[in-house]
Scaffold this motif. Structure first.
Motif, PDB file in Angstrom:
ATOM      1  N   LEU A 166       0.818  -1.202   0.000  1.00 39.30           N
ATOM      2  CA  LEU A 166       0.000   0.000   0.000  1.00 39.30           C
ATOM      3  C   LEU A 166       0.855   1.256   0.000  1.00 39.30           C
ATOM      4  O   LEU A 166       0.608   2.200  -0.750  1.00 39.30           O
ATOM      5  CB  LEU A 166      -0.928  -0.003   1.221  1.00 39.30           C
ATOM      6  N   ILE A 167       1.885   1.249   0.821  1.00 36.38           N
ATOM      7  CA  ILE A 167       2.763   2.415   0.887  1.00 36.38           C
ATOM      8  C   ILE A 167       3.555   2.567  -0.399  1.00 36.38           C
ATOM      9  O   ILE A 167       3.708   3.672  -0.942  1.00 36.38           O
ATOM     10  CB  ILE A 167       3.712   2.296   2.102  1.00 36.38           C
ATOM     11  N   LYS A 168       4.049   1.472  -0.911  1.00 38.29           N
ATOM     12  CA  LYS A 168       4.861   1.519  -2.133  1.00 38.29           C
ATOM     13  C   LYS A 168       4.066   2.022  -3.323  1.00 38.29           C
ATOM     14  O   LYS A 168       4.575   2.793  -4.152  1.00 38.29           O
ATOM     15  CB  LYS A 168       5.427   0.129  -2.430  1.00 38.29           C
ATOM     16  N   ASP A 169       2.826   1.573  -3.417  1.00 40.66           N
ATOM     17  CA  ASP A 169       2.006   1.903  -4.581  1.00 40.66           C
ATOM     18  C   ASP A 169       1.237   3.207  -4.456  1.00 40.66           C
ATOM     19  O   ASP A 169       0.604   3.649  -5.415  1.00 40.66           O
ATOM     20  CB  ASP A 169       1.015   0.766  -4.855  1.00 40.66           C
ATOM     21  N   SER A 170       1.270   3.794  -3.282  1.00 39.04           N
ATOM     22  CA  SER A 170       0.499   5.019  -3.093  1.00 39.04           C
ATOM     23  C   SER A 170       1.057   6.147  -3.952  1.00 39.04           C
ATOM     24  O   SER A 170       2.250   6.444  -3.928  1.00 39.04           O
ATOM     25  CB  SER A 170       0.527   5.429  -1.616  1.00 39.04           C
ATOM     26  N   LYS A 171       0.194   6.777  -4.715  1.00 37.47           N
ATOM     27  CA  LYS A 171       0.616   7.895  -5.572  1.00 37.47           C
ATOM     28  C   LYS A 171       0.455   9.234  -4.873  1.00 37.47           C
ATOM     29  O   LYS A 171       0.926  10.258  -5.368  1.00 37.47           O
ATOM     30  CB  LYS A 171      -0.208   7.896  -6.865  1.00 37.47           C
ATOM     31  N   GLU A 172      -0.223   9.213  -3.732  1.00 37.80           N
ATOM     32  CA  GLU A 172      -0.496  10.474  -3.047  1.00 37.80           C
ATOM     33  C   GLU A 172       0.613  10.853  -2.076  1.00 37.80           C
ATOM     34  O   GLU A 172       0.736  12.010  -1.696  1.00 37.80           O
ATOM     35  CB  GLU A 172      -1.817  10.381  -2.293  1.00 37.80           C
ATOM     36  N   TYR A 197      -3.593  10.534   4.854  1.00 39.73           N
ATOM     37  CA  TYR A 197      -4.565  10.186   5.876  1.00 39.73           C
ATOM     38  C   TYR A 197      -5.149   8.804   5.613  1.00 39.73           C
ATOM     39  O   TYR A 197      -5.389   8.029   6.545  1.00 39.73           O
ATOM     40  CB  TYR A 197      -5.682  11.228   5.922  1.00 39.73           C
ATOM     41  N   GLU A 198      -5.391   8.502   4.337  1.00 38.40           N
ATOM     42  CA  GLU A 198      -5.923   7.192   3.992  1.00 38.40           C
ATOM     43  C   GLU A 198      -4.954   6.083   4.384  1.00 38.40           C
ATOM     44  O   GLU A 198      -5.362   5.035   4.885  1.00 38.40           O
ATOM     45  CB  GLU A 198      -6.223   7.124   2.494  1.00 38.40           C
ATOM     46  N   GLU A 199      -3.664   6.307   4.158  1.00 38.71           N
ATOM     47  CA  GLU A 199      -2.650   5.333   4.571  1.00 38.71           C
ATOM     48  C   GLU A 199      -2.631   5.193   6.087  1.00 38.71           C
ATOM     49  O   GLU A 199      -2.508   4.098   6.630  1.00 38.71           O
ATOM     50  CB  GLU A 199      -1.263   5.751   4.080  1.00 38.71           C
ATOM     51  N   TRP A 200      -2.758   6.319   6.766  1.00 46.18           N
ATOM     52  CA  TRP A 200      -2.709   6.298   8.223  1.00 46.18           C
ATOM     53  C   TRP A 200      -3.846   5.446   8.795  1.00 46.18           C
ATOM     54  O   TRP A 200      -3.652   4.671   9.725  1.00 46.18           O
ATOM     55  CB  TRP A 200      -2.783   7.702   8.779  1.00 46.18           C
ATOM     56  N   LYS A 201      -5.017   5.566   8.219  1.00 44.05           N
ATOM     57  CA  LYS A 201      -6.144   4.768   8.694  1.00 44.05           C
ATOM     58  C   LYS A 201      -5.876   3.281   8.514  1.00 44.05           C
ATOM     59  O   LYS A 201      -6.297   2.456   9.320  1.00 44.05           O
ATOM     60  CB  LYS A 201      -7.423   5.170   7.942  1.00 44.05           C
ATOM     61  N   GLU A 202      -5.177   2.934   7.445  1.00 46.12           N
ATOM     62  CA  GLU A 202      -4.863   1.536   7.183  1.00 46.12           C
ATOM     63  C   GLU A 202      -3.731   1.009   8.048  1.00 46.12           C
ATOM     64  O   GLU A 202      -3.701  -0.163   8.412  1.00 46.12           O
ATOM     65  CB  GLU A 202      -4.489   1.352   5.703  1.00 46.12           C
ATOM     66  N   LEU A 203      -2.788   1.898   8.379  1.00 41.19           N
ATOM     67  CA  LEU A 203      -1.535   1.439   8.977  1.00 41.19           C
ATOM     68  C   LEU A 203      -1.339   1.833  10.436  1.00 41.19           C
ATOM     69  O   LEU A 203      -0.340   1.460  11.034  1.00 41.19           O
ATOM     70  CB  LEU A 203      -0.338   1.988   8.178  1.00 41.19           C
ATOM     71  N   LYS A 204      -2.271   2.568  11.032  1.00 40.30           N
ATOM     72  CA  LYS A 204      -2.017   3.094  12.372  1.00 40.30           C
ATOM     73  C   LYS A 204      -1.767   1.993  13.398  1.00 40.30           C
ATOM     74  O   LYS A 204      -1.036   2.177  14.353  1.00 40.30           O
ATOM     75  CB  LYS A 204      -3.170   3.986  12.828  1.00 40.30           C
ATOM     76  N   TRP A 205      -2.390   0.808  13.190  1.00 39.49           N
ATOM     77  CA  TRP A 205      -2.161  -0.293  14.123  1.00 39.49           C
ATOM     78  C   TRP A 205      -0.708  -0.745  14.110  1.00 39.49           C
ATOM     79  O   TRP A 205      -0.162  -1.168  15.123  1.00 39.49           O
ATOM     80  CB  TRP A 205      -3.071  -1.463  13.789  1.00 39.49           C
ATOM     81  N   LEU A 206      -0.020  -0.600  12.937  1.00 37.84           N
ATOM     82  CA  LEU A 206       1.388  -0.978  12.859  1.00 37.84           C
ATOM     83  C   LEU A 206       2.247  -0.032  13.669  1.00 37.84           C
ATOM     84  O   LEU A 206       3.119  -0.439  14.427  1.00 37.84           O
ATOM     85  CB  LEU A 206       1.856  -0.966  11.394  1.00 37.84           C
TER      86      LEU A 206
END
Length: 227
Positions: free
Chosen positions: A186-192, A203-212
């Motif tokens: 997800l992080i690698k492919d994110s264009k934003e 923010y979208e990444e954060w919602k997905e990854l905050k547990w990490l």
């Protein structure tokens, strides 16, 4: 010398057992030829030098340190049981595992403890069936067992409870590794994500990854990769 004495007060002494004899510096004379080791195994040998140098880094009292960083315990650079066996021999794998099992046995407080045969047999079974697990992962497992995440003993320690708990731990581990892999993609492919600042995520990444990140899984300040 018993296993308990060998690890007393975090001072790993020269260990000698059966047909495996140690040199003055603790290196096994029975060790595999260096040419037969993988590149990672050679690197572990360079890092820890001897089995004693490895064992002192993974004493039972340090389990809490691995529990504080569970993600790093799963994905960090650490030798597996198979690596230890290939570098320092099967006997030393059994010694390390038996000490962890002894610590668990003493911790439980039940009246009927594991005898030496049971400890050694459990160690052999774990080495055979879970050879792919890293020492850091096993440290995490034993901590989780101690805090009651995989059941408890009643009157006596049942070896089947330990091996069954390890199966449950491995299922959890596989699920976590899959989530981590998905997060990395997800992080690698994110264009934003701004490519100029590896510390920034959307923010979208954060919602997905905050547990990490809540579990100590961090981004490298230089490469931007999760570490």
């Amino acid at each position: 010398m018993t296993i308990e004495q060998a690890y007393n007060e975090a001072q790993v002494q020269q260990l000698t057992t059966g047909e495996h004899n140690a040199t003055q510096h603790g290196e096994l004379t029975q060790r595999k030829d260096l040419k037969q080791l993988t590149q990672n195994q050679k690197r572990y040998l360079t890092r820890y030098k001897t089995f004693e140098g490895l064992a002192i880094k993974f004493l039972p009292q340090y389990q809490i340190l691995f529990a504080e960083q569970p993600i790093k315990s799963l994905v960090g650079d650490c030798p597996s049981l198979k690596d230890v066996k290939e570098i320092w021999g099967e006997t030393n794998v059994a010694i390390w595992l038996s000490n962890q099992i002894h610590d668990l046995s003493e911790y439980t407080g039940v009246n009927k403890k594991l005898n030496d045969y049971q400890k050694e047999e459990i160690a052999r079974l774990i080495t055979s069936e879970f050879h792919f697990l890293k020492l850091s992962e096993l440290m995490l497992f034993f901590f989780k067992f101690k805090v009651g995440m995989y059941g408890s003993f009643y009157g006596a320690i049942d070896p089947l409870v330990i091996t069954g708990a390890l199966q449950k731990f491995n299922n959890w581990r596989c699920g976590m590794l899959k989530q981590i892999e998905q997060a990395e993609v997800l992080i690698k492919d994110s264009k934003e994500k701004p490519s100029c600042n590896p510390d920034c995520i959307t923010y979208e990444e954060w919602k997905e990854l905050k547990w990490l990140f809540n579990m100590g899984y961090e981004r490298d300040a230089i490469t931007g990769k999760i570490k």
